[in-house]
Design an enzyme around this catalytic site. Structure first.
Site, short mmCIF file in Angstrom:
data_model
loop_
_atom_site.label_atom_id
_atom_site.label_comp_id
_atom_site.label_asym_id
_atom_site.label_seq_id
_atom_site.Cartn_x
_atom_site.Cartn_y
_atom_site.Cartn_z
N ASN A 125 0.83 -1.20 0.00
CA ASN A 125 0.00 0.00 0.00
C ASN A 125 0.87 1.25 0.00
O ASN A 125 1.96 1.27 0.56
CB ASN A 125 -0.98 0.00 1.19
CG ASN A 125 -0.45 0.70 2.43
OD1 ASN A 125 -0.50 1.93 2.53
ND2 ASN A 125 0.09 -0.06 3.36
N PHE A 137 -1.55 8.15 4.38
CA PHE A 137 -2.34 8.77 5.46
C PHE A 137 -3.61 9.44 4.96
O PHE A 137 -3.93 10.56 5.34
CB PHE A 137 -1.51 9.81 6.25
CG PHE A 137 -0.48 9.25 7.18
CD1 PHE A 137 -0.42 7.89 7.49
CD2 PHE A 137 0.42 10.09 7.81
CE1 PHE A 137 0.54 7.39 8.37
CE2 PHE A 137 1.39 9.60 8.71
CZ PHE A 137 1.44 8.25 8.97
N SER A 183 5.49 5.17 8.74
CA SER A 183 4.86 4.93 7.45
C SER A 183 5.85 5.29 6.36
O SER A 183 6.45 6.37 6.40
CB SER A 183 3.61 5.80 7.29
OG SER A 183 3.23 5.77 5.92
N ASN A 194 4.99 6.01 3.43
CA ASN A 194 4.26 6.71 2.38
C ASN A 194 4.08 8.22 2.58
O ASN A 194 3.40 8.86 1.81
CB ASN A 194 2.89 6.04 2.19
CG ASN A 194 3.04 4.58 1.82
OD1 ASN A 194 3.86 4.23 0.97
ND2 ASN A 194 2.29 3.72 2.48
N THR A 195 4.65 8.76 3.66
CA THR A 195 4.68 10.22 3.83
C THR A 195 6.15 10.62 3.75
O THR A 195 6.94 10.24 4.62
CB THR A 195 4.07 10.63 5.19
OG1 THR A 195 2.69 10.27 5.20
CG2 THR A 195 4.19 12.12 5.44
N LYS A 210 5.57 3.45 17.21
CA LYS A 210 5.55 2.41 16.16
C LYS A 210 6.68 2.62 15.17
O LYS A 210 6.79 3.69 14.57
CB LYS A 210 4.20 2.44 15.44
CG LYS A 210 4.06 1.33 14.39
CD LYS A 210 2.63 1.18 13.97
CE LYS A 210 2.48 0.12 12.90
NZ LYS A 210 1.06 -0.03 12.47
N ASN A 218 5.85 -1.56 11.36
CA ASN A 218 5.05 -1.09 10.24
C ASN A 218 5.39 -1.93 9.00
O ASN A 218 6.08 -2.94 9.09
CB ASN A 218 5.35 0.40 10.02
CG ASN A 218 4.11 1.16 9.54
OD1 ASN A 218 3.45 0.71 8.60
ND2 ASN A 218 3.78 2.27 10.18
#
Ligand SMILES: Cc1cc2nc3c(=O)[nH]c(=O)nc-3n(C[C@H](O)[C@H](O)[C@H](O)COP(=O)(O)O)c2cc1C
Length: 359
Positions: free
Chosen positions: A111, A115, A174, A176-177, A216, A245
């Site tokens: 994925n 966010f 994450s 993805n940021t 996390k 994660n």
């Protein structure tokens, strides 16, 4: 009966693209069509971790219920606790679609959502409406992509959700940021934890209750990176770590074509690497700091293995995509059966028993 019926329903969701399927599953849970599982409490699975009494050690990981739409429905499925979010102060759309990919052969997911969430206000409204109901609901907090001051976004999360959160997860892992995981570097992490835990201390005085804060982390950390995080975790009054994660690695994937998609990979292939990182973290922080093990849990044996490698509790998400919504209750029952088989009186006895194997 949530077994065969829900597995069938879950397979029919495969006819849809993953994000549509996710939306449909949330709608089904919201509508109440999913019958509750009748899971009795097994005293051997009950533990108090970070001051919270967990009825069983199997939790829903962040990212499924990003906007706090279905926490009670997830608890009814047999999860011992659930985590909403990641929530950012302002709503944000996330990356362009498509941004979730199934790797069916591998029982994995990639994925790059970035966010996407409705922001603090929407989730706070829903959590306030359920306030007072039983069940452990953690709130996973993050920073907006365009935040002028990322640390301030995390502090805003603590302050906004303080009255309704069973615990907080500070998500700095994450992939993805852009730049988010730089917060894992020693100096930035020290500043972030300092600010977040100072705001928690102030809110604790105001509310007369200290809400635990977990951090996390990513599975893609070097030895030095793990050393730094362990040192900062122990230097601050942090309540625990969540490991881990999604990963940037594509090792061991059979679906080489889908593996080329950018984003974080989760599911079965993450079980071994995330468990190794968990054990390396347990070795560094010692026996006292709680750790929640996440990554690739798809069976009672997997959950047990995480605990033996150093976890107090576990969480899962991706394997539920493949196994259906009865996975939590199947795992909880399976853990009881494993304790029966081995004549063990508390799951706690198993923690760290295979730490050296995983190191
Ligand atoms: C579609 C998807 C969205 C996710 N979103 C979040 C998120 O918003 N915040 C977060 O901390 N983790 C998020 N995660 C990571 C999961 O919480 C978990 O750490 C990771 O997927 C490994 O566990 P699993 O193999 O059981 O899925 C997401 C995972 C997936 C598959």
């Amino acid at each position: 009966m949530i077994g065969p019926l829900s597995a069938l329903a879950s397979r029919s969701l495969f006819a849809f693209d993953p994000e549509t399927a996710h939306g449909l599953s949330i709608r089904a849970l919201k509508s109440g069509v999913m019958p509750a599982c009748r899971l009795g409490e097994d005293a051997r699975l009950v533990q108090t971790v970070a001051g919270i009494r967990f009825p069983n050690p199997v939790g829903l990981a962040a990212g499924y219920d990003k906007n706090a739409e279905v926490p009670d429905a997830m608890l009814k499925l047999g999860f011992g606790f659930t985590e909403v979010g990641t929530l950012t102060p302002r709503p944000q759309a996330g990356n362009d679609k498509p941004r979730i990919f199934r790797l069916v052969e591998d029982r994995a997911v990639i994925n790059r959502l970035g966010f996407n969430n409705e922001g603090h206000d929407a989730a706070l409204g829903r959590l306030s409406a359920r306030a007072g109901r039983p069940g452990i609901v953690g709130v996973n907090i993050g920073a907006n992509k365009d935040a002028a001051d990322r640390v301030a976004d995390y502090v805003a999360g603590i302050r906004r959700f303080y009255a309704v959160a069973s615990y907080f997860t500070v998500n700095i892992s994450s992939p993805n940021t852009p730049g988010l995981r730089d917060l894992q570097a020693r100096e930035s992490l020290g500043a972030l934890l300092g600010a977040v835990l100072a705001s928690r201390a102030e809110e604790a005085v105001r509310h007369g209750r200290s809400v635990p804060v977990f951090l996390k982390i990513a599975p893609d950390l070097t030895d030095e990176g793990l050393d730094d995080i362990a040192a900062e975790a122990l230097a601050h009054p942090l309540d625990g770590l969540i490991v881990s994660n999604t990963t940037l690695s594509r090792d061991g994937l059979r679906d080489r074509e889908t593996a080329k998609q950018a984003g974080g990979m989760s599911g079965a292939p993450l079980m071994a690497p995330s468990t190794r990182v968990l054990a390396r973290m347990r070795k560094r922080v010692g026996p006292g700091l709680p750790i929640i093990g996440v990554g690739g849990v798809g069976s009672a044996a997997d959950a047990m293995e995480k605990i033996c490698a150093g976890a107090d509790l576990v969480q899962l998400y991706s394997c539920m995509v493949y196994e259906g919504p009865s996975l939590a209750s199947t795992i909880v029952k399976g853990l009881s059966a494993l304790l029966d088989r081995d004549g063990i009186s508390s799951i706690r006895e198993l923690r760290d028993t295979r730490l050296s194997h995983w190191l």
